[in-house]
Scaffold this motif. Structure first.
Motif, PDB file in Angstrom:
ATOM      1  N   VAL A   1       0.935  -1.204   0.058  1.00 36.55           N
ATOM      2  CA  VAL A   1       0.110  -0.085  -0.056  1.00 36.55           C
ATOM      3  C   VAL A   1       0.890   1.160   0.126  1.00 36.55           C
ATOM      4  O   VAL A   1       1.519   1.538   1.081  1.00 36.55           O
ATOM      5  N   VAL A   2       0.904   2.071  -1.215  1.00 37.89           N
ATOM      6  CA  VAL A   2       1.767   3.252  -1.170  1.00 37.89           C
ATOM      7  C   VAL A   2       0.790   4.415  -1.174  1.00 37.89           C
ATOM      8  O   VAL A   2       0.006   4.629  -2.062  1.00 37.89           O
ATOM      9  N   THR A   3       1.031   5.362  -0.182  1.00 35.67           N
ATOM     10  CA  THR A   3       0.260   6.533  -0.002  1.00 35.67           C
ATOM     11  C   THR A   3       1.085   7.651  -0.508  1.00 35.67           C
ATOM     12  O   THR A   3       2.267   7.924  -0.036  1.00 35.67           O
ATOM     13  N   VAL A   4       0.611   8.178  -1.629  1.00 37.61           N
ATOM     14  CA  VAL A   4       1.474   9.261  -2.612  1.00 37.61           C
ATOM     15  C   VAL A   4       1.106  10.675  -2.060  1.00 37.61           C
ATOM     16  O   VAL A   4      -0.264  10.848  -2.052  1.00 37.61           O
ATOM     17  N   LEU A   5       1.759  11.506  -1.417  1.00 37.24           N
ATOM     18  CA  LEU A   5       1.418  12.585  -0.614  1.00 37.24           C
ATOM     19  C   LEU A   5       1.712  13.773  -1.726  1.00 37.24           C
ATOM     20  O   LEU A   5       2.772  13.682  -2.316  1.00 37.24           O
ATOM     21  N   PRO A   6       1.171  14.941  -1.552  1.00 43.64           N
ATOM     22  CA  PRO A   6       1.492  15.958  -2.442  1.00 43.64           C
ATOM     23  C   PRO A   6       2.575  16.951  -2.050  1.00 43.64           C
ATOM     24  O   PRO A   6       2.557  18.240  -1.784  1.00 43.64           O
ATOM     25  N   VAL A   7       3.848  16.373  -2.259  1.00 39.02           N
ATOM     26  CA  VAL A   7       5.034  17.205  -1.988  1.00 39.02           C
ATOM     27  C   VAL A   7       6.066  16.554  -2.786  1.00 39.02           C
ATOM     28  O   VAL A   7       5.992  15.292  -3.026  1.00 39.02           O
ATOM     29  N   SER A   8       7.130  17.501  -3.362  1.00 38.60           N
ATOM     30  CA  SER A   8       8.083  16.878  -3.711  1.00 38.60           C
ATOM     31  C   SER A   8       9.632  16.836  -3.078  1.00 38.60           C
ATOM     32  O   SER A   8       9.693  17.941  -2.296  1.00 38.60           O
ATOM     33  N   GLN A   9      10.232  15.883  -3.029  1.00 33.86           N
ATOM     34  CA  GLN A   9      11.361  16.014  -2.168  1.00 33.86           C
ATOM     35  C   GLN A   9      12.642  16.470  -2.956  1.00 33.86           C
ATOM     36  O   GLN A   9      13.680  16.641  -2.249  1.00 33.86           O
ATOM     37  N   GLY A  10      12.671  15.692  -4.435  1.00 37.87           N
ATOM     38  CA  GLY A  10      13.796  16.229  -5.332  1.00 37.87           C
ATOM     39  C   GLY A  10      14.751  14.875  -5.066  1.00 37.87           C
ATOM     40  O   GLY A  10      15.852  14.942  -5.828  1.00 37.87           O
ATOM     41  N   SER A  11      15.219  14.587  -3.928  1.00 38.80           N
ATOM     42  CA  SER A  11      16.375  13.246  -3.780  1.00 38.80           C
ATOM     43  C   SER A  11      15.854  12.694  -2.592  1.00 38.80           C
ATOM     44  O   SER A  11      14.877  12.592  -1.880  1.00 38.80           O
ATOM     45  N   GLY A  12      16.678  11.582  -2.421  1.00 42.42           N
ATOM     46  CA  GLY A  12      16.461  10.585  -1.074  1.00 42.42           C
ATOM     47  C   GLY A  12      16.473   9.178  -1.725  1.00 42.42           C
ATOM     48  O   GLY A  12      17.005   8.973  -2.786  1.00 42.42           O
ATOM     49  N   LEU A  13      15.793   8.323  -1.060  1.00 46.85           N
ATOM     50  CA  LEU A  13      15.688   6.932  -1.272  1.00 46.85           C
ATOM     51  C   LEU A  13      14.191   6.904  -2.289  1.00 46.85           C
ATOM     52  O   LEU A  13      13.297   7.247  -1.621  1.00 46.85           O
ATOM     53  N   ARG A  14      14.481   6.295  -3.269  1.00 48.91           N
ATOM     54  CA  ARG A  14      13.310   6.371  -4.278  1.00 48.91           C
ATOM     55  C   ARG A  14      12.686   5.072  -4.009  1.00 48.91           C
ATOM     56  O   ARG A  14      13.067   3.901  -3.845  1.00 48.91           O
ATOM     57  N   LEU A  15      11.458   4.976  -4.124  1.00 51.65           N
ATOM     58  CA  LEU A  15      10.241   4.000  -3.937  1.00 51.65           C
ATOM     59  C   LEU A  15      10.600   3.066  -4.999  1.00 51.65           C
ATOM     60  O   LEU A  15      10.634   1.807  -4.773  1.00 51.65           O
ATOM     61  N   THR A  16      10.895   3.260  -6.433  1.00 53.31           N
ATOM     62  CA  THR A  16      11.237   2.368  -7.241  1.00 53.31           C
ATOM     63  C   THR A  16      12.695   1.353  -7.094  1.00 53.31           C
ATOM     64  O   THR A  16      12.661   0.255  -7.496  1.00 53.31           O
ATOM     65  N   HIS A  17      13.578   1.937  -6.055  1.00 52.44           N
ATOM     66  CA  HIS A  17      14.604   1.228  -5.744  1.00 52.44           C
ATOM     67  C   HIS A  17      14.144  -0.164  -4.910  1.00 52.44           C
ATOM     68  O   HIS A  17      14.631  -1.154  -4.970  1.00 52.44           O
ATOM     69  N   VAL A  18      12.694   0.148  -4.310  1.00 50.69           N
ATOM     70  CA  VAL A  18      12.325  -1.010  -3.562  1.00 50.69           C
ATOM     71  C   VAL A  18      11.604  -2.158  -4.123  1.00 50.69           C
ATOM     72  O   VAL A  18      11.272  -3.108  -4.024  1.00 50.69           O
ATOM     73  N   VAL A  19      10.885  -1.344  -5.175  1.00 49.19           N
ATOM     74  CA  VAL A  19       9.791  -2.125  -5.864  1.00 49.19           C
ATOM     75  C   VAL A  19       9.916  -2.495  -7.198  1.00 49.19           C
ATOM     76  O   VAL A  19       8.887  -2.563  -8.092  1.00 49.19           O
ATOM     77  N   GLU A  20      11.258  -2.623  -7.714  1.00 52.88           N
ATOM     78  CA  GLU A  20      11.616  -2.935  -9.060  1.00 52.88           C
ATOM     79  C   GLU A  20      10.778  -4.244  -9.369  1.00 52.88           C
ATOM     80  O   GLU A  20      10.731  -5.057  -8.450  1.00 52.88           O
ATOM     81  N   GLY A  21      10.160  -4.219 -10.571  1.00 53.71           N
ATOM     82  CA  GLY A  21       9.631  -5.397 -10.998  1.00 53.71           C
ATOM     83  C   GLY A  21       8.008  -5.663 -10.846  1.00 53.71           C
ATOM     84  O   GLY A  21       7.540  -6.334 -11.213  1.00 53.71           O
ATOM     85  N   ILE A  22       7.617  -4.655  -9.887  1.00 55.87           N
ATOM     86  CA  ILE A  22       6.192  -4.724  -9.537  1.00 55.87           C
ATOM     87  C   ILE A  22       5.342  -4.010 -10.566  1.00 55.87           C
ATOM     88  O   ILE A  22       5.829  -2.785 -10.864  1.00 55.87           O
ATOM     89  N   ASP A  23       4.335  -4.592 -11.203  1.00 54.00           N
ATOM     90  CA  ASP A  23       3.747  -3.911 -12.239  1.00 54.00           C
ATOM     91  C   ASP A  23       2.781  -2.825 -11.752  1.00 54.00           C
ATOM     92  O   ASP A  23       1.575  -3.156 -11.144  1.00 54.00           O
ATOM     93  N   PRO A  24       2.851  -1.416 -12.008  1.00 57.04           N
ATOM     94  CA  PRO A  24       2.053  -0.648 -11.716  1.00 57.04           C
ATOM     95  C   PRO A  24       0.554  -0.556 -12.279  1.00 57.04           C
ATOM     96  O   PRO A  24      -0.303  -0.130 -11.616  1.00 57.04           O
ATOM     97  N   ALA A  25       0.173  -1.365 -13.439  1.00 59.61           N
ATOM     98  CA  ALA A  25      -0.878  -1.531 -13.962  1.00 59.61           C
ATOM     99  C   ALA A  25      -1.920  -2.178 -13.112  1.00 59.61           C
ATOM    100  O   ALA A  25      -2.946  -2.035 -13.351  1.00 59.61           O
ATOM    101  N   GLY A  26      -1.195  -2.951 -12.107  1.00 60.05           N
ATOM    102  CA  GLY A  26      -2.193  -3.953 -11.287  1.00 60.05           C
ATOM    103  C   GLY A  26      -2.752  -3.196 -10.108  1.00 60.05           C
ATOM    104  O   GLY A  26      -3.290  -3.881  -9.081  1.00 60.05           O
ATOM    105  N   ALA A  27      -2.441  -1.811  -9.974  1.00 66.82           N
ATOM    106  CA  ALA A  27      -2.555  -1.307  -8.769  1.00 66.82           C
ATOM    107  C   ALA A  27      -4.029  -0.814  -8.766  1.00 66.82           C
ATOM    108  O   ALA A  27      -4.730  -0.388 -10.023  1.00 66.82           O
TER     109      ALA A  27
END
Length: 184
Positions: free
Chosen positions: A140-166
Motif C-alpha cells: 500500500v503506497v500513499t502518495v502525498l502532495p510534496v516533492s522531495q527532489g532527492s533521497g531513497l526512491r520507491l522504485t529502488h524498493v519495488v522494482e519489477g512490480i507492475d503498476p498496472a495492477g494497482a
C-alpha cells in the motif's frame, strides 16, 4: 489468516525518505484533514492498527520512535525490529529485536499476528528484503502532495512490480493511495 502488507508513504516525485532519515517529512501531513470518504486521518490510522497483529520495522524507523517515545502508535501490538544496533526498549511496548534473514523470522512474526496482518512499516531496506524473499502479499503506497527532489526512491524498493495492477481508492483531493496485490 492475515497477510504481510508493506505500508509506505511516497512523495509525488517518488521518494520515500530524504537521505538516510526515516520519515521526518511525513510529520507535515499528520492531522492533514479529511479524506474523500469523509473520514479523518485518525480513522485511517485506527483502521490500519486494528488490522495489525504484528509489525516489522528496521532500525532507522525504530530510532525515530526512541527519540520520541510519546509517538509510539503500536500500543501492545508485537513489534519486530530488524537491526544490528543496540537500542533501548519503549516502556509498555512488546518489542523483539532480531538480526538475520527475514525469511527465518517471518513464521514467528506470522504467529504473533494470529489472524491479523503483519505490517511492514518504514524505509525500503527491510521491505526490499521481504519483497525479495516473496513474503509480501500486498503493498500500500500513499502518495502525498510534496516533492522531495532527492533521497531513497520507491522504485529502488519495488522494482519489477507492475503498476498496472494497482487499485487506487481516493483518499482526498491531493492524496492518492495505490494498493498492489502481490500474492503469488
Amino acid at each position: 489468516m492475515g497477510g504481510t502488507i508493506y505500508y509506505v508513504a511516497a512523495s509525488q516525485d517518488g521518494f520515500i525518505a530524504r537521505g538516510r532519515g526515516p520519515g521526518e517529512w511525513l510529520r507535515a501531513f499528520a492531522g492533514a484533514g479529511e479524506f474523500a470518504d469523509g473520514s479523518g486521518e485518525a480513522a485511517h490510522v485506527a483502521e490500519f492498527l486494528a488490522a495489525a497483529g504484528a509489525v516489522a520495522m528496521g532500525a532507522e524507523t525504530y530510532r525515530s520512535f526512541v527519540t520520541d517515545p510519546g509517538s509510539w502508535p503500536f500500543g501492545s501490538i508485537p513489534v519486530w525490529v530488524f537491526t544490528h544496533h543496540e537500542f533501548p526498549g519503549i516502556s509498555g511496548a512488546d518489542i523483539t529485536f532480531v538480526r538475520g534473514d527475514v525469511a527465518e523470522f517471518h513464521p514467528d512474526i506470522l504467529h504473533d499476528a494470529g489472524q491479523r496482518d503483519v505490517v511492514l512499516t518504514g524505509g525500503g531496506n527491510l521491505a526490499g528484503q521481504f519483497l525479495d524473499s516473496g513474503l509480501v502479499d500486498e503493498m500500500v503506497v500513499t502518495v502525498l502532495p510534496v516533492s522531495q527532489g532527492s533521497g531513497l526512491r520507491l522504485t529502488h524498493v519495488v522494482e519489477g512490480i507492475d503498476p498496472a495492477g494497482a487499485r487506487e481508492p481516493s483518499m482526498g483531493s491531493a492524496v492518492l493511495q495505490r494498493r498492489y496485490d502481490l500474492r503469488r
